[in-house]
Design a protein around this motif. Structure first.
Motif, PDB file in Angstrom:
ATOM      1  N   LEU A 235      31.337  40.300  54.903  1.00  0.00           N
ATOM      2  CA  LEU A 235      31.178  38.973  54.315  1.00  0.00           C
ATOM      3  C   LEU A 235      32.443  38.415  53.648  1.00  0.00           C
ATOM      4  CD1 LEU A 235      27.608  39.012  52.701  1.00  0.00           C
ATOM      5  CD2 LEU A 235      28.375  37.722  54.690  1.00  0.00           C
ATOM      6  N   PRO A 236      33.241  39.234  52.931  1.00  0.00           N
ATOM      7  CA  PRO A 236      34.398  38.645  52.241  1.00  0.00           C
ATOM      8  C   PRO A 236      35.386  37.942  53.166  1.00  0.00           C
ATOM      9  CG  PRO A 236      33.944  40.837  51.383  1.00  0.00           C
ATOM     10  CD  PRO A 236      33.081  40.668  52.600  1.00  0.00           C
ATOM     11  N   ASP A 237      35.417  38.326  54.431  1.00  0.00           N
ATOM     12  CA  ASP A 237      36.400  37.746  55.347  1.00  0.00           C
ATOM     13  C   ASP A 237      35.803  36.713  56.297  1.00  0.00           C
ATOM     14  OD1 ASP A 237      38.505  39.352  54.360  1.00  0.00           O
ATOM     15  OD2 ASP A 237      37.770  41.042  55.532  1.00  0.00           O
ATOM     16  N   ILE A 238      34.528  36.372  56.103  1.00  0.00           N
ATOM     17  CA  ILE A 238      33.870  35.376  56.953  1.00  0.00           C
ATOM     18  C   ILE A 238      34.078  33.985  56.361  1.00  0.00           C
ATOM     19  CG2 ILE A 238      31.641  34.529  57.800  1.00  0.00           C
ATOM     20  CD1 ILE A 238      32.540  36.962  59.263  1.00  0.00           C
ATOM     21  N   PRO A 375      38.374  22.888  58.994  1.00  0.00           N
ATOM     22  CA  PRO A 375      36.930  22.876  59.249  1.00  0.00           C
ATOM     23  C   PRO A 375      36.144  23.906  58.459  1.00  0.00           C
ATOM     24  CG  PRO A 375      38.066  24.025  61.007  1.00  0.00           C
ATOM     25  CD  PRO A 375      39.130  23.521  60.074  1.00  0.00           C
ATOM     26  N   PHE A 376      36.821  24.931  57.938  1.00  0.00           N
ATOM     27  CA  PHE A 376      36.112  26.021  57.289  1.00  0.00           C
ATOM     28  C   PHE A 376      36.317  25.990  55.781  1.00  0.00           C
ATOM     29  CE2 PHE A 376      36.681  27.751  61.574  1.00  0.00           C
ATOM     30  CZ  PHE A 376      35.423  28.251  61.835  1.00  0.00           C
ATOM     31  N   ILE A 377      35.280  26.401  55.053  1.00  0.00           N
ATOM     32  CA  ILE A 377      35.437  26.700  53.637  1.00  0.00           C
ATOM     33  C   ILE A 377      36.199  28.026  53.550  1.00  0.00           C
ATOM     34  CG2 ILE A 377      34.214  27.057  51.463  1.00  0.00           C
ATOM     35  CD1 ILE A 377      31.761  25.731  52.794  1.00  0.00           C
ATOM     36  N   PRO A 378      37.141  28.177  52.624  1.00  0.00           N
ATOM     37  CA  PRO A 378      37.903  29.439  52.529  1.00  0.00           C
ATOM     38  C   PRO A 378      36.976  30.635  52.331  1.00  0.00           C
ATOM     39  CG  PRO A 378      38.909  27.734  51.183  1.00  0.00           C
ATOM     40  CD  PRO A 378      37.603  27.173  51.655  1.00  0.00           C
ATOM     41  N   SER A 385      41.271  36.018  45.233  1.00  0.00           N
ATOM     42  CA  SER A 385      42.711  36.122  45.014  1.00  0.00           C
ATOM     43  C   SER A 385      43.219  34.983  44.133  1.00  0.00           C
ATOM     44  CB  SER A 385      43.450  36.110  46.358  1.00  0.00           C
ATOM     45  OG  SER A 385      44.848  36.149  46.178  1.00  0.00           O
ATOM     46  N   ALA A 386      42.672  33.783  44.341  1.00  0.00           N
ATOM     47  CA  ALA A 386      43.098  32.614  43.559  1.00  0.00           C
ATOM     48  C   ALA A 386      42.528  32.629  42.148  1.00  0.00           C
ATOM     49  CB  ALA A 386      42.679  31.334  44.283  1.00  0.00           C
ATOM     50  N   ASP A 387      41.308  33.153  41.994  1.00  0.00           N
ATOM     51  CA  ASP A 387      40.645  33.211  40.686  1.00  0.00           C
ATOM     52  C   ASP A 387      39.929  34.553  40.581  1.00  0.00           C
ATOM     53  OD1 ASP A 387      39.146  32.972  38.388  1.00  0.00           O
ATOM     54  OD2 ASP A 387      38.363  30.972  38.838  1.00  0.00           O
ATOM     55  N   PRO A 388      40.610  35.586  40.086  1.00  0.00           N
ATOM     56  CA  PRO A 388      40.036  36.944  40.070  1.00  0.00           C
ATOM     57  C   PRO A 388      38.752  37.068  39.260  1.00  0.00           C
ATOM     58  CG  PRO A 388      42.415  37.017  39.721  1.00  0.00           C
ATOM     59  CD  PRO A 388      42.018  35.579  39.637  1.00  0.00           C
TER      60      PRO A 388
END
Length: 403
Positions: A235-238, A375-378, A385-388
């Motif tokens: 899931l984290p990389d989808i 097209p994708f949500i990050p 990574s941006a907000d730990p």
């Protein structure tokens, strides 16, 4: 038994009726001791007022193997959120409601806006994305399943068959897609899959030549099914699309991230009926008209990442090829329906094909005019990574709302 065969790039797990649902549930209860299962239900508040969701909740109340049910609630004010809490209180399993319009979730959204990663477009994609983030923050699942909340013919056997291939420790699968026949009320349904996806994929192969990705999509018997499950570890990389291309976008992400041996599709049920979208030929922002544009764009974007070069001339040729193939398929669908005493309105089918053909060109035009469109949500790996601290903040916000 004649259907017990394999074809294409994706393993097909059939429903031959040789194992009772109760036996499969008993096995899942054993598997769930090792692999905890979470179910995500993305919902609009209006669906709480429809009979379909009530039947789904009643069926889920009888399921023992689900560890956590995560409900994403859109379009609800404070009073409606309290109603939703009472509505889902009959679920015996641990359950959490994400009040996406509440002040605490708006606080989560503001933190994401501050780092430039907030989903901009409301809808099912954003709802599912927040539910995935919360599920990851809870760290209490090994398998995550998702299905829609408007299934009129819902049975808990659908969920059992959907998660079984991922919960069974002897199986290698990390992603499972559901499929089922789209026949109800004496007629053929599934217009977008039958009249857009199938002929469009054939037309792409004919226009641009062989594509492993297109062949992969063709292996799915119902690529637009909203029922799918995956191992929590992926899931984290989808990345989740924010528009109507959610299902195709998820399949594209699975194509990018997993081996084909880790992917399967499973026959969920004999009948499936849900809320039907209108064709909306006069409004490209609604119904099947918008859906056809978003799905076409999702496919074009993925092919572009594989090196396919598009031009306006390509899309005009693609439209003509699609149109001819779609009309041929209508003839086949009509003959198949006749042999099975089903009704097919050929006039409405051809009207849909005409609309889809025009929307293929419209989707292509939009694709060419906006090459920088994201097209994708990050994915949640990037968000962390941006907000730990975002996961903790999201989890505590949902817990506070539910308290």
């Amino acid at each position: 038994m004649s259907d017990f065969q394999q074809g294409g790039q994706v393993a097909t797990l059939h429903n031959l009726g040789t194992v009772s649902p109760a036996d499969m549930e008993r096995q899942l209860n054993l598997f769930a001791a090792r692999r905890k299962i979470t179910l995500i239900l993305p919902s609009l508040f209006s669906e709480l007022e429809a009979p379909a969701l009530g039947g789904i909740v009643d069926e889920l109340s009888k399921v023992d193997y689900v560890n956590h049910i995560v409900i994403g609630l859109d379009a609800a004010d404070a009073e409606q959120f309290r109603f939703a809490q009472d509505y889902f209180a009959r679920l015996p399993q641990k359950h959490s409601i994400l009040w996406n319009d509440g002040p605490r979730m708006k606080g989560v959204e503001q933190r994401l806006i501050d780092v430039g990663l907030a989903p901009e477009e409301p809808g099912k994609g954003r709802n599912v994305w927040y539910c995935i983030g919360y599920t990851l923050a809870c760290q209490d699942s090994d398998v995550v399943a998702l299905h829609d909340c408007d299934i009129v013919t819902y049975s808990r056997e659908m969920l059992t068959r959907l998660v079984y291939p991922l919960a069974n420790p002897s199986f290698p699968y990390q992603f499972c897609k559901g499929y089922y026949p789209r026949v109800a009320g004496g007629k053929l349904n599934g217009r977008v899959s039958r009249l857009l996806i199938a002929p469009l994929l054939l037309a792409l192969q004919k226009t641009f030549g062989h594509s492993d990705y297109v062949e992969y999509l063709q292996a799915f018997r119902y690529p637009l099914a909203g029922e799918f499950a995956m191992r929590t570890s992926i899931l984290p990389d989808i990345r989740i699309p924010s528009d109507w291309g959610l299902e195709i976008g998820v399949l594209s992400e699975i194509w990018r991230n997993l081996s084909r041996r880790a992917v399967c599709q499973v026959d969920l049920c004999d009948t499936y009926e849900h809320k039907h979208q209108p064709l909306s030929p006069d409004d490209a922002a609604r119904g099947l008209s918008r859906m056809s544009i978003d799905i076409s764009k999702a496919i074009f974007r993925k092919l572009a990442t594989d090196g396919v070069v598009f031009s306006q001339e390509h899309f005009r040729t693609l439209k003509a090829t699609y149109y001819r193939l779609a009309l041929d398929l209508i003839e086949i669908y009509y003959n198949d329906a006749t042999m099975n005493a089903l009704h097919v309105d050929r006039h409405s089918e051809e009207k849909a094909v005409e609309l889809f053909a025009a929307n293929i060109v419209e989707a292509g035009h939009t694709f060419l005019q906006h090459p920088m469109e994201t097209p994708f949500i990050p994915n949640w790996s990037r968000v962390q990574s941006a907000d730990p601290d975002i996961m903790r903040f999201l989890r505590e916000s949902v817990i506070a709302d539910n308290a």
